[in-house]
Write a protein that holds these residues in place. Sequence first.
Motif, mmCIF file in Angstrom:
data_model
loop_
_atom_site.group_PDB
_atom_site.id
_atom_site.type_symbol
_atom_site.label_atom_id
_atom_site.label_comp_id
_atom_site.label_asym_id
_atom_site.label_seq_id
_atom_site.Cartn_x
_atom_site.Cartn_y
_atom_site.Cartn_z
ATOM 1 N N LEU A 1 0.918 -1.280 0.029
ATOM 2 C CA LEU A 1 -0.140 -0.035 -0.143
ATOM 3 C C LEU A 1 0.696 1.315 0.049
ATOM 4 N N ALA A 2 0.537 2.068 -1.022
ATOM 5 C CA ALA A 2 1.233 3.473 -1.120
ATOM 6 C C ALA A 2 0.167 4.445 -0.642
ATOM 7 N N ILE A 3 0.531 5.418 0.243
ATOM 8 C CA ILE A 3 -0.335 6.260 0.798
ATOM 9 C C ILE A 3 0.157 7.633 0.590
ATOM 10 N N THR A 4 -0.892 8.441 -0.108
ATOM 11 C CA THR A 4 -0.480 9.870 -0.336
ATOM 12 C C THR A 4 -1.650 10.783 0.560
ATOM 13 N N GLY B 1 -2.191 18.348 1.175
ATOM 14 C CA GLY B 1 -2.244 19.345 1.801
ATOM 15 C C GLY B 1 -3.470 19.763 2.591
ATOM 16 N N ALA B 2 -3.588 20.281 3.713
ATOM 17 C CA ALA B 2 -4.603 20.577 4.368
ATOM 18 C C ALA B 2 -5.022 21.680 5.484
ATOM 19 N N VAL B 3 -3.503 22.305 5.640
ATOM 20 C CA VAL B 3 -3.409 23.485 6.462
ATOM 21 C C VAL B 3 -4.031 22.716 8.038
ATOM 22 N N SER B 4 -5.001 23.501 8.539
ATOM 23 C CA SER B 4 -5.411 22.869 9.950
ATOM 24 C C SER B 4 -6.251 21.598 9.870
ATOM 25 N N LEU B 5 -6.734 21.361 8.527
ATOM 26 C CA LEU B 5 -7.445 19.952 8.377
ATOM 27 C C LEU B 5 -6.450 18.783 8.662
ATOM 28 N N GLY B 6 -5.108 19.133 8.721
ATOM 29 C CA GLY B 6 -4.173 17.919 9.235
ATOM 30 C C GLY B 6 -4.985 17.282 10.195
ATOM 31 N N SER B 7 -5.577 17.905 11.102
ATOM 32 C CA SER B 7 -6.276 16.841 12.194
ATOM 33 C C SER B 7 -7.046 15.937 11.550
ATOM 34 N N TYR B 8 -8.071 16.059 10.508
ATOM 35 C CA TYR B 8 -8.661 15.057 9.859
ATOM 36 C C TYR B 8 -8.003 14.110 9.320
ATOM 37 N N GLU B 9 -6.749 14.506 8.694
ATOM 38 C CA GLU B 9 -5.837 13.507 7.972
ATOM 39 C C GLU B 9 -5.121 12.684 9.134
ATOM 40 N N ALA B 10 -4.717 13.171 10.391
ATOM 41 C CA ALA B 10 -4.484 12.540 11.499
ATOM 42 C C ALA B 10 -5.297 11.407 11.945
ATOM 43 N N GLY B 11 -6.555 11.685 12.075
ATOM 44 C CA GLY B 11 -7.644 10.594 12.472
ATOM 45 C C GLY B 11 -7.571 9.480 11.501
ATOM 46 N N VAL B 12 -7.614 9.832 10.362
ATOM 47 C CA VAL B 12 -7.629 8.952 9.085
ATOM 48 C C VAL B 12 -6.295 7.989 9.231
ATOM 49 N N LEU B 13 -5.397 8.484 9.290
ATOM 50 C CA LEU B 13 -3.979 7.857 9.337
ATOM 51 C C LEU B 13 -4.104 6.822 10.658
ATOM 52 N N GLY C 1 -9.928 6.208 -1.771
ATOM 53 C CA GLY C 1 -9.886 7.707 -1.318
ATOM 54 C C GLY C 1 -10.569 7.602 -0.130
ATOM 55 N N ILE C 2 -10.228 8.537 0.986
ATOM 56 C CA ILE C 2 -10.629 8.611 2.177
ATOM 57 C C ILE C 2 -10.966 10.254 2.206
ATOM 58 N N THR C 3 -11.856 10.905 1.974
ATOM 59 C CA THR C 3 -12.088 12.209 1.826
ATOM 60 C C THR C 3 -13.494 12.585 2.535
ATOM 61 N N ALA C 4 -13.731 13.791 2.845
ATOM 62 C CA ALA C 4 -14.815 14.241 3.492
ATOM 63 C C ALA C 4 -15.460 15.470 2.759
ATOM 64 N N THR C 5 -16.520 15.705 2.963
ATOM 65 C CA THR C 5 -17.103 17.223 2.473
ATOM 66 C C THR C 5 -17.049 18.429 3.536
ATOM 67 N N LEU D 1 -3.662 4.586 -1.524
ATOM 68 C CA LEU D 1 -4.593 5.210 -0.774
ATOM 69 C C LEU D 1 -4.251 6.764 -0.845
ATOM 70 N N PHE D 2 -5.397 7.688 -0.980
ATOM 71 C CA PHE D 2 -5.327 8.962 -1.316
ATOM 72 C C PHE D 2 -6.271 9.465 -0.041
ATOM 73 N N VAL D 3 -5.415 10.421 0.917
ATOM 74 C CA VAL D 3 -6.174 10.826 1.947
ATOM 75 C C VAL D 3 -6.207 12.383 1.837
ATOM 76 N N ALA D 4 -7.257 12.963 1.962
ATOM 77 C CA ALA D 4 -7.679 14.587 1.753
ATOM 78 C C ALA D 4 -8.652 14.949 2.301
ATOM 79 N N PRO D 5 -8.822 16.173 3.047
ATOM 80 C CA PRO D 5 -9.944 16.520 3.781
ATOM 81 C C PRO D 5 -11.311 16.855 2.876
ATOM 82 N N GLY D 6 -10.989 17.333 1.700
ATOM 83 C CA GLY D 6 -12.061 17.632 0.804
ATOM 84 C C GLY D 6 -12.459 16.692 -0.287
ATOM 85 N N ALA D 7 -13.868 16.543 -0.496
ATOM 86 C CA ALA D 7 -14.052 15.459 -1.676
ATOM 87 C C ALA D 7 -13.792 16.046 -2.847
ATOM 88 N N ARG D 8 -13.342 15.259 -3.760
ATOM 89 C CA ARG D 8 -13.083 16.047 -5.220
ATOM 90 C C ARG D 8 -14.166 16.244 -5.856
#
Length: 564
Positions: A5-8, A11-23, A431-435, A276-283
């Motif tokens: 598994l390769a994980i990307t 960028g998220a600014v303060s939404l690094g907190s969302y990515e931290a929860g995902v990871l 992908g693990i994203t949110a709106t 696996l693509f991790v980002a706070p915003g749905a594409r």
Amino acid sequence: MSKQLAITVAGAVSLGSYEAGVLYEVVTAIGEHNDHPETKKNPEERIEIDVLTGASAGGMTATIAAQKLLFEADSLTQPYNNSFYRPWVKDVSLDGLLALQQDEDPTHSILSSELVEDISRKHLTLRYTSHMVPAQKKHAAAAKKIYLGLALSNLNGVDYKRSISPTGEFRYTRYQDELTKLLDSEKSADDSLGVWEILRNAAVACGAFPFAFRTKDLARNESEYADEFLVPFASAVRAFTYTDGGTFQNEPLGLAKNLVDEIDPGHLDTENRFYLFVAPGARGGTSASQFREKIANLSATGKELIAAIFQQARFHDWIMAEDMNAKVRLFDERALALQRAFLAPPGSADAIDFKEMEPAARQLLPSLFNHDGDAQGKAWHRLQQQFQKEYDELVNAPQGGTTAAKTWIDCILAFETAASLGDRDEMLIYGITATEDELASSKFESFLGFFDQAYRDHDYDVGRKRARDVIKSINDASRSPDAARSLGPIRYDPPQDNSDIHTIDKSLNGIELADVPRDQRKRFKDRLTDRAHELLAELGVAFPLREAIDLGFITPKLNKLLSL
């Protein structure tokens, strides 16, 4: 062979907190899966994280993840006291960001870059400050080696040159940059201050959001830019100045693919490769349908231009991945169709006589490879291994044989080379994203989360929940009788009611800047006003004029921006 598994991490600014929860949730799930008795009986079902790439805030998260997975597994065990949660939820604060430390130049950034430096030291290099050798423990979710890749934006640029006919050359400069490092859990040198101080500085540079945080200098070696068109450095090591890596490459899926190709240059294990693509915003689309010539004054055009540059950085790798996936799928379909035609009964409508194809393919290949027999031979054997099952079917078929199988490889190698697909394969991307409506920190250019830990806690828990939803969907899909290749099943059994995740306060979903307590907005405005005055003073603007600019322009604009 285990699944890789390769994980990307985008960028998220303060939404690094969302990515931290995902990871946290993904790493925990994979670790539990790999330790499960059924997985131990079937080691080919193991899932190993072997590539981590990140941009901006995601670069810091990817760097922390690489170190903890390889060397400090116990730091990832507690859901609300782990090396993802602490830096992104607990350790950062608006007060800390607004309070410049004594040695910080107020004209270099709006927020405190030293706070970011302190957090990075705490979570990446503190383990090396003791006189004792740090204890090592690899996480069950980690491969033995992990390739780390950080997207960077080089403000100096790196020069390249090309020859032009009949004489001369032209030069161009590349500002999109990156830093990569292969880390080995069994190599003691990779668990040392020397290695991680370099990576820590690179992670800070990766997240140096323009104007909010100061730029960062990194020393780079010419050998890191292995390119035949590189203009040689004046010396082997050169210092470059960097800003946020997301400026040019905010979602470095392409970087992840390049590192995967370093691990598997022959593309022999593509069936077990997942992304696996991790980002706070749905594409979603970001087109500005209301922008027209008649409203395109300098201010409006500038805003649209900046937005276009950043949005292009977000989507470029997605576009490239999808285009390449379509080409690879078409190639695979044509290759298998030709194999079926070779296997078809002689005289049937679909049958092709391989004997008629053999001389044409053999004559084509030398020209396609510029008469490089060594390169042609390597490509031929790589393709044979990729299609070993179909090759063996042809060898063993009554109307086939070794000549038929070799001719088939010759033919599809000609197809592949003509289409420049030899170093490509299909990327299966989860992908693990949110709106924005699910998150508390997405407004105000994703800086909103810095105003209150409650917002970051909210988004961390949303990240955990979204990760569980995606894992469940992967498992559901893997149980389907007609399922294609899948990362699942993932043997992970958290509470069905998610009772181990803090209750998510839905009143924080999609909050606006105006919902932030007024005193916090006022303090932020005062800090921005101070920065504006310091910048004007640096430009030599006299005090009375600075006051006039403040009263007539700065304060009214900030009051409107911050709803004051």
